[in-house]
Scaffold this motif. Structure first.
Motif, short mmCIF file in Angstrom:
data_model
loop_
_atom_site.label_atom_id
_atom_site.label_comp_id
_atom_site.label_asym_id
_atom_site.label_seq_id
_atom_site.Cartn_x
_atom_site.Cartn_y
_atom_site.Cartn_z
N SER A 199 0.83 -1.21 0.00
CA SER A 199 0.00 0.00 0.00
C SER A 199 0.86 1.26 0.00
O SER A 199 0.55 2.24 -0.69
N SER A 206 1.06 4.15 -3.00
CA SER A 206 0.85 5.58 -2.74
C SER A 206 1.98 6.43 -3.29
O SER A 206 1.75 7.44 -3.96
N ASN A 252 2.39 5.98 -7.16
CA ASN A 252 1.20 6.44 -7.87
C ASN A 252 0.74 5.42 -8.92
O ASN A 252 0.47 5.77 -10.07
#
Length: 649
Positions: free
Chosen positions: A554, A558, A561
């Motif tokens: 995760s 982030s 992107n």
């Protein structure tokens, strides 16, 4: 995107206020008839027993550094090095790296840094383009330069040093001779080397000392890669003023936690950051503990106002914004950042001593205050030109029409700026396609040429884009090609053979055609945003299993992107960079409250392997830093580790 400048002195300003000549009254009576190495020798004679260098747990005094550099300089003289000789240097950070630079200057030559991280093809291009006959390197890199006439392998423990005197050499170079050559990206697709003189860099260092007054109590960290010109003042400013220079471990400049630890333990007083790295560093916890820090100096790319305010909210020391291209002696303007500045911008400031700045229109007329124009640099700090590139020199270094000196030059920077009402200068952007990524100057044409050399690619356009919701920029490569889907793994491997890591695009986008403007040129503004889908990789997608793998995946999604990230996806094949790696490490440490080094991510570039490394790690204290009493063993260990990492990447 390129910023327009007025034509025919057109202006939207209502008052058309002319630039006062007093803004360029920067004359300082510095003694410039001296070389950089002679300045160091004067300091070494004043403070011979003071510690000059520290690397890990080991130190060298000013006298030791001077004698080692003299011995190596005599060796260079025996190899034919004299004034105007350009000598290559290829080292990981170490005592030997610093001493080699000083030895070249003492021998009369100019040093040319070659980054060990460069692909072999780029190293060989520089060797050929600079016509190098001499290079100093560490033993592990000597074979790379077997084609150089005199490839000197150097460590402080070499027996051959004993054959040479440790006394100062009779100088052969003068202030007008070349001191260093640094290569930068070229708009024509090939790098070019800017030649700077002793007078230029001595002026720059004397100005810096005039402003900041280093003493023997100051400690400077050398962490900037020496292929970046900021390193020049990091190396030499402390060594001509009696201060201490702490040498960061190889690749330490990429790791915000390592930087924090070394500031704390070594009581660093002055440090440099490119703004993009400062952004990551400010996410480090407990910055208030860094009480030794007196000043932070930023340069290399635009310093955003928001980042300035974030700095002041977390740090009590001074912040300075400096500006200068490689074609001048490091920096030519400076600005002390102001807390709560109502202008909501961070200027690049005013010219330093003995430098003149002109903001001109296309007809070489000074534009009025407040109007945009191209920044031109005059004065002693202007570089001589490009090494072995007379035509390129002539086009970028022009006669200084504002000076009475017969050989005075102006350097056309291509930077679009404007004067503010108080004489400070605001940077607005570029007049061409050149971009800055992590402080490195990049000409997209050089990258486009490399992409087009990949089988199946018909055309390419490279732009810098801000990532969604983040201020940092990434390179995006758009291409027209015969293949249906971009083979990202193979394309990245191809790029890595030719270009440094920072010039490899983070994302690639295949288009059927490029959008064109009314003039028939590619409309870069109309290029689509890159998708956030997982790229085509050699390995198939595998979802996370454990809770830790899910957290790390995760975090990667982030910062990169894109989604989804599989547990066997390679960080670098996904478009990861050293800067993004630093962000990820900070986020992981804040999420799981466990220390993770950036080297750990480089060694374990998949979610699965990084999760296992974290799981098996027992280190939880973020302020632990290993100390090694045997410096040479440490350097060998680091060198072997860096070579292993480069093969993996």
């Amino acid at each position: 995107m390129p910023v327009a400048i007025p034509k025919n002195n057109e202006s939207s300003s209502s008052n058309n206020r002319l630039v006062p000549s007093s803004w360029n009254l920067t004359d300082k009576d510095y003694f410039l008839n001296i070389t950089l190495s002679e300045l160091f020798e004067k300091q070494a004679s004043k403070t011979p027993d003071t510690i000059a260098l520290k690397f890990a747990a080991d130190t060298l005094t000013y006298d030791q550094v001077n004698r080692y550099a003299n011995q190596l300089a005599y060796k260079l003289r025996a190899c034919g090095v004299t004034k105007e000789s350009v000598v290559g240097v290829c080292f990981d950070r170490s005592f030997e790296m610093v001493i080699s630079l000083m030895a070249i200057l003492k021998a009369g030559g100019a040093y040319l840094p070659i980054d060990p991280d460069f692909p072999d093809e780029r190293k060989q291009f520089i060797v050929s383009d600079a016509q190098l006959e001499n290079i100093i390197t560490q033993p592990s890199y000597k074979d790379t330069f077997s084609n150089v006439k005199n490839a000197i392998s150097f460590t402080l423990y070499d027996d051959w040093l004993k054959a040479y005197s440790g006394d100062n050499l009779a100088p052969v170079a003068s202030c007008e001779n070349a001191a260093y050559v640094i290569y930068t990206s070229g708009s024509t697709g090939t790098p070019k080397g800017a030649v700077n003189t002793h007078a230029g860099i001595v002026n720059r260092l004397l100005w810096m000392q005039d402003c900041f007054s280093l003493t023997e109590t100051d400690v400077i960290i050398q962490k900037t890669p020496y292929s970046f010109d900021v390193s020049v003042w990091e190396f030499f400013w402390p060594l001509i003023t009696g201060a201490r220079l702490v040498i960061a471990q190889p690749d330490g400049h990429r790791d915000p936690q390592y930087i924090y630890n070394i500031i704390l333990t070594e009581k660093i007083t002055t440090i440099h950051f490119v703004p993009s790295m400062l952004q990551i560093f400010l996410e480090t916890e407990h910055l208030s503990r860094l009480q030794s820090l007196r000043r932070v100096i930023c340069s290399g790319e635009a310093l955003p106002y928001v980042l300035q305010e974030q700095f002041f909210s977390k740090c009590t020391c001074d912040l300075f914004n400096l500006y200068g291209p490689t074609e001048a002696a490091v920096d030519v303007t400076w600005w002390k950042c102001l807390r709560n500045d109502s202008r909501k911008i961070v200027p690049i400031g005013k010219p330093i001593a003995n430098i003149r700045i002109y903001i001109l229109d296309e007809k070489m007329n000074q534009v009025p205050v407040g109007e945009p124009g191209e920044l031109h640099i005059g004065g002693v700090g202007v570089a001589r030109g490009y090494l072995n590139r007379p035509e390129l020199t002539t086009s970028n270094f022009i006669r200084d029409c504002f000076s009475n000196k017969p050989h005075a030059q102006l350097y056309k920077t291509g930077d679009i700026c404007r004067y503010l009402d108080d004489g400070a200068i605001e940077y607005l952007g570029r007049g061409d396609d050149q971009v800055k990524i992590r402080g490195f100057r990049i000409e997209p044409g050089e990258i486009e040429k490399t992409i087009c050399s990949f089988d199946g690619v018909k055309a390419a356009v490279v732009v810098a884009k801000e990532t969604s919701g983040k201020s940092e920029k990434i390179l995006v490569g758009y291409l027209l090609a015969d293949f249906e889907a971009i083979p990202v793994s193979a394309l990245r491997k191809h790029m890595a053979k030719h270009l440094p890591e920072y010039m490899v695009p983070s994302k690639f986008v295949k288009l059927d055609s490029f959008p064109l403007n009314a003039n028939g040129k590619v409309s870069k503004k109309a290029l689509p945003e890159p998708k956030t889908d997982r790229p085509l990789l050699q390995r198939s997608y595998k979802s996370p299993d454990s809770e830790l793998e899910q957290k790390i995946a995760s975090i990667w999604e982030s910062h990169l992107n894109l989604e989804p990230v599989g547990i066997e996806d390679n960080f670098f094949e996904l478009g990861g960079t050293s800067l993004i790696a630093g962000m990820i490490i900070n986020t992981i440490q804040n999420t799981i409250s466990k220390q993770v080094s950036i080297v750990s991510l480089f060694q374990n570039p998949t979610v699965r392997t990084l999760s296992l490394a974290i799981k098996n790690s027992t280190t939880t204290e973020s302020n632990n830093r290993p100390e090694h009493s045997d410096r040479i063993q440490m350097q060998k260990k680091m060198t072997n580790q860096m070579k292993w990492l480069k093969r993996k990447v």
